[in-house]
Design an enzyme around this catalytic site. Structure first.
Site: not given
Ligand code: PMM
Length: 254
Positions: A204, A233
């Site tokens: 991210k 994840r």
């Protein structure tokens, strides 16, 4: 949990696994490398993204879910739509991963209750086209957890078994970098809820600045495992498996 985005436009891997055969091969690879779950998604949620039609989302994910489930892979379906979740469960998925925590589609929580499957309720304040304007908090860790537990309560009211519920702070969803860091510092409060916790930090924006996003993700994976988070994840698997192993050792009783 390995990420398999069957999309042309996801944040870090959009377009790479858009073809069914390439997607299935990559899902098998994630599982072979040590992902316990493969998370299949057909709609990008990157900041600014628009929606995909339900029929197109279903067309993207169902053949991939079917092939991986037939191979014995544990598949979760990353969708905000009940129709897509229903089709993926029929194709062999066993976990519903709803980044909206049931907010985007009123049919989702009743479907999960009827289907008796695990569900990930992620913190969410609005669709990708508007979420950056919704990143306003006076105390992000407390507010994000409280808002997520309100979705937990909605799931219980819809008839979902408490033991089926996994909660996720939704890093980057209506959150800036500093909000993500604040939440990660207080991860213990999430685990203290008694629910299993999932964290998705992989690649991210708040980790990608140095061009070493998978290394940064691995550091977060160790932190998560040391806090007894249930799953991380991630796009990359081998380093993350090692990072989780180290974190789990650090958290072991004497
Ligand atoms: N992040 C993305 C997509 N799905 N699901 C859960 N449960 N948690 C997350 O943090 C999450 C998610 C966006 O990342 P991607 O576009 O790289 O898949």
């Amino acid at each position: 949990m390995g990420v398999l985005n069957v999309t042309p436009d996801s944040f870090s891997d959009g377009g790479r696994w858009f073809d069914v055969d390439a997607a299935v091969a990559h899902g098998r690879e994630l599982a072979a490398l040590g992902a316990a779950i493969v998370d299949v998604g057909g709609e990008s949620t990157r900041p600014g993204a628009g929606r995909v039609e339900a029929a197109e989302e279903i067309r993207r994910v169902v053949p991939v879910v079917e092939a991986l489930a037939a191979d014995g892979v544990t598949v979760s379906i990353d969708t905000m739509r009940a129709a897509t979740a229903r089709a993926a469960l029929a194709a062999g998925a066993v976990i519903v991963n709803d980044v909206s925590g049931g907010l985007a589609d009123d049919e989702m929580l009743p479907l999960v209750a009827r289907s008796d499957v695990d569900v990930v309720l992620q913190h969410w304040r609005g669709h990708s086209d508007v979420m950056e304007s919704l990143a306003r908090y006076h105390d992000a860790p407390s507010q994000v957890l409280a808002e997520t537990l309100a979705r937990r309560d909605a799931a219980l009211a819809a008839g979902v078994d408490a033991a089926r519920i996994i909660i996720d702070p939704g890093l980057g969803f209506a959150k800036g970098a500093e909000h993500n860091w604040q939440i990660l510092r207080r991860l213990g409060e999430w685990v203290g809820s008694g629910h299993r916790v999932l964290v998705g930090a992989s690649r991210k924006r708040f980790l990608a600045a140095t061009g070493q996003a998978d290394v940064a993700t691995a550091a977060i994976s160790t932190w998560c495992a040391a806090h007894r988070v249930w799953a991380v994840r991630t796009h990359e698997i081998p380093m993350q498996v090692e990072a989780v192993r180290v974190g789990t050792q650090l958290a072991s009783p004497q």
